[in-house]
Design a protein around this motif. Structure first.
Motif, short mmCIF file in Angstrom:
data_model
loop_
_atom_site.label_atom_id
_atom_site.label_comp_id
_atom_site.label_asym_id
_atom_site.label_seq_id
_atom_site.Cartn_x
_atom_site.Cartn_y
_atom_site.Cartn_z
N ARG A 218 19.48 -15.52 -39.56
CA ARG A 218 18.67 -16.23 -38.57
C ARG A 218 17.76 -17.24 -39.28
NH1 ARG A 218 14.29 -16.94 -35.26
NH2 ARG A 218 14.69 -16.69 -33.03
N VAL B 54 17.59 -25.98 -38.32
CA VAL B 54 16.83 -26.59 -37.22
C VAL B 54 15.74 -27.50 -37.83
CG1 VAL B 54 15.19 -26.11 -35.36
CG2 VAL B 54 17.23 -24.72 -35.57
N VAL C 20 7.67 -28.91 -34.96
CA VAL C 20 8.29 -27.65 -35.37
C VAL C 20 8.25 -26.66 -34.22
CG1 VAL C 20 7.92 -25.59 -36.79
CG2 VAL C 20 7.87 -27.83 -37.85
N ARG C 21 7.10 -26.58 -33.59
CA ARG C 21 6.89 -25.56 -32.56
C ARG C 21 7.38 -26.06 -31.21
NH1 ARG C 21 2.66 -21.25 -32.09
NH2 ARG C 21 4.04 -19.62 -31.28
N ASP C 22 8.16 -25.21 -30.53
CA ASP C 22 8.60 -25.51 -29.17
C ASP C 22 8.36 -24.23 -28.38
OD1 ASP C 22 9.97 -25.86 -26.81
OD2 ASP C 22 11.74 -26.77 -27.73
N ARG D 215 10.79 -23.17 -25.52
CA ARG D 215 12.01 -22.52 -26.03
C ARG D 215 11.70 -21.08 -26.44
NH1 ARG D 215 17.05 -20.85 -27.18
NH2 ARG D 215 17.37 -20.45 -29.38
N GLU D 216 10.55 -20.88 -27.11
CA GLU D 216 10.17 -19.52 -27.53
C GLU D 216 10.03 -18.60 -26.33
OE1 GLU D 216 6.79 -19.31 -30.13
OE2 GLU D 216 7.52 -20.93 -31.40
N ILE E 130 9.63 -15.05 -35.08
CA ILE E 130 9.40 -16.48 -34.77
C ILE E 130 8.28 -17.04 -35.66
CG2 ILE E 130 8.58 -18.08 -32.98
CD1 ILE E 130 10.11 -16.30 -30.94
N SER F 265 9.71 -17.88 -38.86
CA SER F 265 10.56 -19.06 -38.74
C SER F 265 9.72 -20.34 -38.71
CB SER F 265 11.40 -18.89 -37.46
OG SER F 265 11.68 -20.10 -36.84
N VAL F 266 8.62 -20.32 -37.95
CA VAL F 266 7.76 -21.51 -37.84
C VAL F 266 7.12 -21.82 -39.21
CG1 VAL F 266 5.63 -22.40 -36.80
CG2 VAL F 266 7.32 -21.24 -35.37
N GLN G 76 9.67 -23.24 -41.64
CA GLN G 76 10.03 -24.62 -41.30
C GLN G 76 8.91 -25.57 -41.71
OE1 GLN G 76 11.87 -25.41 -37.40
NE2 GLN G 76 11.87 -23.22 -37.08
C1 LIG Z 1 13.97 -22.54 -34.46
C2 LIG Z 1 13.20 -23.38 -33.77
O1 LIG Z 1 11.84 -23.65 -34.11
C3 LIG Z 1 10.75 -22.85 -33.67
C4 LIG Z 1 11.11 -21.44 -33.88
C5 LIG Z 1 11.84 -20.79 -32.94
C6 LIG Z 1 12.62 -19.55 -33.31
O2 LIG Z 1 12.48 -19.08 -34.44
O3 LIG Z 1 13.41 -19.10 -32.48
C7 LIG Z 1 11.89 -21.30 -31.63
C8 LIG Z 1 11.26 -22.43 -31.28
C9 LIG Z 1 10.42 -23.19 -32.22
O4 LIG Z 1 9.07 -22.91 -31.95
C10 LIG Z 1 13.75 -24.16 -32.62
O5 LIG Z 1 13.11 -25.16 -32.24
O6 LIG Z 1 14.80 -23.79 -32.12
#
Ligand SMILES: C=C(O[C@@H]1C=C(C(=O)O)C=C[C@H]1O)C(=O)O
Length: 394
Positions: free
Chosen positions: A28, A35, A46-48, A51-52, A81, A84-85, A88
């Motif tokens: 993942r 991404v 970076v942050r959405d 979507r989260e 998450i 991940s953020v 990134q």
């Molecule tokens: C991976 C992403 O970046 C960020 C991290 C996410 C995740 O780890 O699922 C979802 C949304 C974003 O805040 C994305 O934009 O898809």
């Protein structure tokens, strides 16, 4: 016997599943780095959070079908998450500042191995470097000197704590340094009372500690009768002392993790006044960095206004005009100018943005002195919340 064999077998299956979970987490992570690469091209934040949220709501539903409760699924994925953020952000920041990417970094921090600043340094660079050359220092001033003289790349300094507030000594030193703030980190500080060897809380009559933890654990310390505090230059110094003495009547305030480096055990955990005890650290370097547009940035300024009524308010109005949020305002006395104050201001803004540049021009006109201490990525990843209905079966 049969039961024991079964237990072994089940544990083997659990370990094998855990290993698969780790493999999936790593896969993942790899995908989220792709991404990040795509966001580098199309310049998207970076942050959405939309979507989260969609992701979390769906996972909660899927989890329910598998018998997993909503809070468990939410906490698990909020952590994934966050990782991940932050990864990134670190990637995009390196892309923006390619000169800062080195496999080995040298870092100055307060104290020796095991101090809170040592742990913060390792945590900060875990996503950014392969190896750390440690440079333990005896004072905050020494940390700045080591970076200023080019002896080390970075200095890690605690700046504020949720229990004891601002660390004034660090603020005062920042007035006179040419270094720039290039990063920040918020770290949970879990104070424990540690001892060497077998003993009990009743037997302790001397506690070795740095002044900051003493302040942050004052409620616990006040409850102990006939205890003597021996102040040390850092928590690591205090731990070394207790390791050396190995006496049943002495203990130290430190982290359990740091204490392990000195063979110390926790006599009592969670002794800070506040359960949520966090420290914010700043990372300083000789050269400022640029913050990638995709990352939320903070800019720290220091300024001195004239002695006119409303002079500070005038500055704050400028921030309001440019819709720039202030996350911290601290004032410190100016040496040699009794009753005059230097203001430290943290802003949610990228220094290179047009709004921040125009705002700086206006602030310069309104102030006697103004200096940018740095612009750096904000490491605060507030978890995305899920709608009440998704959590409560509605
Ligand atoms: C991976 C992403 O970046 C960020 C991290 C996410 C995740 O780890 O699922 C979802 C949304 C974003 O805040 C994305 O934009 O898809």
């Amino acid at each position: 016997m049969e039961e024991k064999l079964d237990l072994l077998k089940i544990r083997e299956q659990i370990s094998s599943l855990d290993n698969q979970l780790l493999g999936l987490a790593a896969k993942r992570r790899e995908l989220t780095m792709n991404v990040a690469k795509s966001k580098a091209h199309i310049i998207r934040p970076v942050r959405d959070q939309q979507r989260e949220q969609e992701l979390l709501v769906k996972l909660i539903q899927q989890g329910k079908a598998l018998g997993l409760d909503a809070h468990y699924v939410t906490r698990l994925f909020q952590l994934i998450i966050e990782d991940s953020v932050l990864n990134q952000q670190a990637f995009l920041q390196e892309l923006k500042n390619p000169n800062t990417k080195t496999p080995t970094v040298s870092v100055a921090f307060l104290g020796d191995k095991g101090s809170y600043s040592y742990l913060a340094s390792y945590r900060y660079f875990s996503r950014r470097a392969e190896e750390i050359i440690e440079y333990g220092c005896a004072s905050f001033n020494d940390i700045l000197n080591q970076v200023e003289s080019g002896n080390v790349d970075y200095g890690m300094l605690p700046i504020e704590n949720t229990s004891s507030g601002s660390i004034n000594e660090v603020y005062d030193l920042l007035q006179h340094t040419n270094l720039s703030i290039v990063g920040e980190l918020s770290q949970p500080i879990e104070h424990c009372l540690l001892s060497a060897g077998n003993t009990s809380l009743d037997a302790i009559d001397t506690i070795y500690a740095h002044a900051q933890p003493v302040q942050q654990c004052s409620n616990f310390l006040n409850k102990q009768s006939d205890i003597r505090i021996e102040y040390c230059e850092s928590s690591a110094d205090a731990m070394q002392m207790v390791e050396k003495l190995t006496q049943p009547n002495v203990a130290v305030i430190g982290s359990e993790e740091g204490g392990q480096l000195y063979g110390l055990q926790a006599l009592q955990k969670g002794i800070a006044n506040q359960e949520e005890n966090h420290s914010r650290f700043i990372l300083v370097a000789r050269k400022p960095v640029d913050v990638a547009e995709q990352i939320p940035a903070k800019t720290t300024l220091i300024l001195a206004t004239g002695q006119a009524p409303g002079a500070l308010v005038d500055c704050l109005v400028v921030l309001k005009q440019y819709d720039i949020n202030m996350t911290k305002l601290e004032s410190r006395p100016i040496q040699g100018r009794p009753w005059e104050e230097m203001f430290y201001i943290d802003l949610e803004a990228n220094l290179k943005s047009i709004a921040m540049q125009e705002c700086l021009t206006k602030l310069t006109e309104l102030t006697r002195f103004i200096k940018v201490l740095g612009c750096y990525p904000s490491e605060q990843v507030n978890p995305t919340s899920v709608p009440f209905a998704a959590l409560h079966n509605e």
